[in-house]
Design a protein around this motif. Structure first.
Motif, short mmCIF file in Angstrom:
data_model
loop_
_atom_site.label_atom_id
_atom_site.label_comp_id
_atom_site.label_asym_id
_atom_site.label_seq_id
_atom_site.Cartn_x
_atom_site.Cartn_y
_atom_site.Cartn_z
N THR A 17 0.89 -1.41 0.10
CA THR A 17 -0.43 0.32 0.07
C THR A 17 0.92 1.36 -0.50
O THR A 17 0.71 2.59 -0.24
N THR A 18 2.32 0.92 0.13
CA THR A 18 3.15 2.14 -0.24
C THR A 18 2.87 2.80 -1.53
O THR A 18 3.04 4.23 -1.93
N ASP A 19 2.63 2.04 -2.49
CA ASP A 19 2.14 2.61 -3.60
C ASP A 19 0.62 2.13 -4.12
O ASP A 19 0.03 1.42 -4.70
N PRO A 20 0.24 3.89 -3.94
CA PRO A 20 -1.17 3.16 -4.60
C PRO A 20 -2.13 3.40 -5.38
O PRO A 20 -3.16 2.58 -5.66
N ALA A 21 -1.12 3.28 -6.96
CA ALA A 21 -1.39 2.61 -7.13
C ALA A 21 -1.54 0.96 -7.73
O ALA A 21 -2.43 0.07 -8.32
N GLN A 22 -1.15 0.51 -6.59
CA GLN A 22 -1.31 -1.22 -6.48
C GLN A 22 -2.31 -1.16 -5.66
O GLN A 22 -3.57 -1.93 -6.16
N VAL A 23 -3.00 -0.46 -4.70
CA VAL A 23 -4.30 -0.09 -4.22
C VAL A 23 -5.61 -0.09 -5.08
O VAL A 23 -6.26 -1.13 -4.97
N ILE A 45 -8.12 9.89 10.05
CA ILE A 45 -9.96 10.85 10.13
C ILE A 45 -9.51 12.19 9.36
O ILE A 45 -10.35 12.44 7.73
N LYS A 46 -8.69 12.64 9.67
CA LYS A 46 -8.31 14.30 9.39
C LYS A 46 -7.99 14.38 7.55
O LYS A 46 -8.13 15.44 7.11
N LEU A 47 -6.97 13.01 7.43
CA LEU A 47 -6.57 12.65 6.63
C LEU A 47 -7.15 11.84 5.14
O LEU A 47 -7.42 11.84 4.35
N GLY A 48 -8.54 11.59 5.52
CA GLY A 48 -9.69 11.39 4.94
C GLY A 48 -10.56 9.83 5.04
O GLY A 48 -10.81 9.14 4.03
N ALA A 49 -9.57 9.26 6.25
CA ALA A 49 -9.86 7.86 6.87
C ALA A 49 -11.50 8.30 7.11
O ALA A 49 -12.18 8.60 7.59
N ASP A 50 -11.84 6.41 7.40
CA ASP A 50 -13.34 6.73 7.40
C ASP A 50 -13.83 6.52 8.80
O ASP A 50 -14.61 5.99 9.74
N TRP A 83 -7.75 -1.10 3.99
CA TRP A 83 -6.78 -2.00 5.39
C TRP A 83 -5.73 -0.63 5.54
O TRP A 83 -4.81 -2.05 4.84
N LEU A 84 -5.17 0.09 5.82
CA LEU A 84 -3.96 0.01 6.49
C LEU A 84 -3.27 0.58 7.70
O LEU A 84 -4.17 -0.02 8.23
N GLU A 85 -1.79 0.07 7.88
CA GLU A 85 -1.30 -0.01 9.03
C GLU A 85 -0.46 1.15 8.55
O GLU A 85 0.55 1.27 7.53
N SER A 86 -0.69 2.33 8.63
CA SER A 86 0.80 3.11 8.60
C SER A 86 0.67 4.14 10.19
O SER A 86 0.44 4.70 10.47
N THR A 111 7.64 -3.83 9.61
CA THR A 111 8.25 -3.28 8.53
C THR A 111 8.29 -1.58 8.57
O THR A 111 9.09 -1.02 8.26
N LEU A 112 7.38 -1.20 9.45
CA LEU A 112 7.32 0.72 9.53
C LEU A 112 6.84 1.25 7.71
O LEU A 112 8.06 2.21 7.69
N LYS A 113 6.59 0.34 7.66
CA LYS A 113 6.21 1.26 6.08
C LYS A 113 5.22 2.15 6.16
O LYS A 113 4.22 2.03 7.65
N VAL A 114 4.79 3.31 5.44
CA VAL A 114 4.20 4.89 5.45
C VAL A 114 3.39 4.90 4.43
O VAL A 114 3.99 4.51 2.85
N SER A 115 1.95 4.43 4.42
CA SER A 115 1.18 4.90 3.24
C SER A 115 0.97 6.21 3.11
O SER A 115 0.45 6.48 3.96
N ASP A 116 0.42 7.21 2.15
CA ASP A 116 -0.42 7.38 1.55
C ASP A 116 -1.82 7.48 2.00
O ASP A 116 -2.40 7.53 1.20
N ILE A 117 -2.58 8.28 3.23
CA ILE A 117 -3.67 7.96 3.90
C ILE A 117 -4.51 8.82 3.03
O ILE A 117 -5.50 8.40 2.23
N ALA A 118 -4.08 9.76 2.32
CA ALA A 118 -5.01 10.73 2.00
C ALA A 118 -4.98 10.74 0.28
O ALA A 118 -6.42 9.82 -0.08
N ALA A 119 -4.01 10.13 -0.52
CA ALA A 119 -4.16 9.71 -1.77
C ALA A 119 -4.76 8.26 -1.94
O ALA A 119 -5.62 8.27 -3.02
N ILE A 120 -4.84 7.45 -0.66
CA ILE A 120 -5.77 6.34 -0.83
C ILE A 120 -6.72 6.22 -0.54
O ILE A 120 -7.85 5.56 -0.83
N ALA A 121 -6.98 7.35 0.29
CA ALA A 121 -8.63 7.79 0.97
C ALA A 121 -9.58 7.98 -0.33
O ALA A 121 -10.71 8.01 -0.62
N ASP A 122 -8.95 9.05 -1.18
CA ASP A 122 -9.15 8.89 -2.28
C ASP A 122 -9.82 7.95 -3.28
O ASP A 122 -11.37 7.89 -3.74
#
Length: 400
Positions: free
Chosen positions: A120-126, A181-186, A138-141, A146-157
């Motif tokens: 999920t660090t690659d929104p295109a894969q999502v 939630i401020k970044l778009g999560a439900d 479903w994200l963990e960020s 492994t401390l991967k960080v996903s772009d929450i706002a991009a994936i929310a869109d």
């Protein structure tokens, strides 16, 4: 209002007595004036004043509509999955926490819910993984371990464009550093056992809903399934929240020093910490977590074997070998044989959870002492390796 002030002012003063600390309402039921006529509570599974206070605080911290406290982090995850129906699909991060993976694969897949994993660090894969059956992303960020960080706002869109909800496990960051939630999560979930409680003395979970619609469904599930958090543990989480900003600040500052130290060690092949500029998702983390990067570090040893990892995790003095994280005392674990042992080996390795990966939960001890502790453990690893090499050379010489 600054975040620490906002947190502390969200903890109510008891209206009945003026108590500055939220009272523990240790009761199973409430006397009613007449059938259906009560003071807002009728049975403690449905509602309890101590738990309600915690749930309101959680909603405030995560900028959500409503919060719900559960008996464990997995009970919280379970409640979210119960929003779905047979035939629905979840698109989840590939290095998912082992307990969530076990729940998804061995419980809900049997009930007809499909789960697809991707990086999920690659929104295109999502986007590529979504289908007309996808109802939840479903994200963990940052992710566990492994401390991967996903772009929450991009994936929310992306999720919303496909009519799906986005749920973010915010356990590693905490609401102090990140508000999904401020970044778009439900939906936001927490293992409140970790940073929210902060003292390794309770088991708890939390869910925060962004909207009234989702909140009403979660409230129904909480009451119908019954996996609620008791009043004493609710009190303990509230107690822990009072010092959360201070603790997180210390966790972050010390973890960065430890991560930078680990980068200098020849025994360490890779260090995963979002605060390091070398981290592949550092820019996204800096945008989403402007206040810091958390207290969790993962490292992979140059000798990528379980045996080498075992020698390190059993050779420290201040880092205690244990499951869990986020407490005042530093912990470390070996995910391949502990937290992620239920994940198939091939899938675990493909997600980046190497055989020698070690997860550190940096506590509140002095950074210098923690660094010295890791140094001596890594020194012993090197010494053992050199001793083995010398023995091999002597054996080869005798054979020659």
């Amino acid at each position: 209002m600054q975040s620490a002030t906002r947190l502390l002012q969200s903890i109510p003063v008891d209206e009945l007595t003026g108590a500055i600390s939220v009272p523990i309402y240790q009761t199973s039921t409430f006397v009613q004036e007449a059938p259906g006529v009560n003071k807002g509570y009728d049975y403690a599974r449905t509602g309890n004043p101590t738990r309600r206070a915690l749930e309101n605080i959680l909603a405030t911290l995560e900028y959500g509509h409503s919060g719900y406290a559960f008996a464990s982090g997995l009970a919280a995850i379970d409640a979210v999955v119960k929003l779905l129906s047979a035939g629905d699909q979840i698109v989840a991060i590939d290095d998912l926490y082992g307990g969530a993976f076990r729940l998804f694969e061995h419980v809900y897949r049997r009930f007809g819910i499909d789960i697809v994993y991707c990086d999920t660090t690659d929104p295109a894969q999502v986007a590529a993984a979504l289908t007309d059956k996808t109802k939840l992303v479903w994200l963990e960020s940052p992710s566990n371990p492994t401390l991967k960080v996903s772009d929450i706002a991009a994936i929310a869109d992306i999720a919303h464009a496909h009519g799906a909800w986005l749920c973010v496990d915010n356990t590693f960051a905490s609401p102090v550093l990140q508000q999904p939630i401020k970044l778009g999560a439900d939906i936001v979930v927490h293992s409140a056992t970790k940073y929210l409680g902060g003292h390794s003395d309770l088991i708890a979970g939390a869910v925060v809903a962004a909207t009234e619609e989702i909140g009403l469904q979660l409230k129904f599930i909480q009451n119908a399934s019954g996996g609620i958090l008791g009043p004493f543990d609710s009190f303990l989480v509230i107690r822990g929240l009072e010092t959360l900003p201070l603790r997180i600040e210390r966790h972050c500052s010390t973890a960065l020093k430890v991560a930078q130290f680990l980068q200098t060690r020849p025994e360490v092949r890779a260090v995963y910490y979002p605060g390091l500029e070398e981290h592949p998702n550092h820019a996204v983390a800096k945008k989403q977590q402007p206040g810091g990067f958390g207290g969790i570090i993962a490292l992979v040893l140059e000798d990528d074997t379980q045996e080498a990892a075992t020698q390190v995790v059993t050779g420290t003095k201040y880092f205690h070998l244990a499951e869990s994280l986020g407490g005042a005392k530093s912990l470390l674990c070996h995910p391949a044989t502990m937290t992620h042992k239920s994940t198939p080996v091939a899938q675990r390795r493909a997600a980046g959870v190497a055989d020698s990966l070690i997860r550190l939960s940096v506590g509140l001890e002095d950074a210098e002492d923690l660094i010295a502790d890791l140094a001596q453990a890594l020194d012993r690893l090197s010494e053992a390796k050199e001793t083995l090499k010398e023995a091999v050379r002597e054996a080869e010489a005798q054979l020659a």
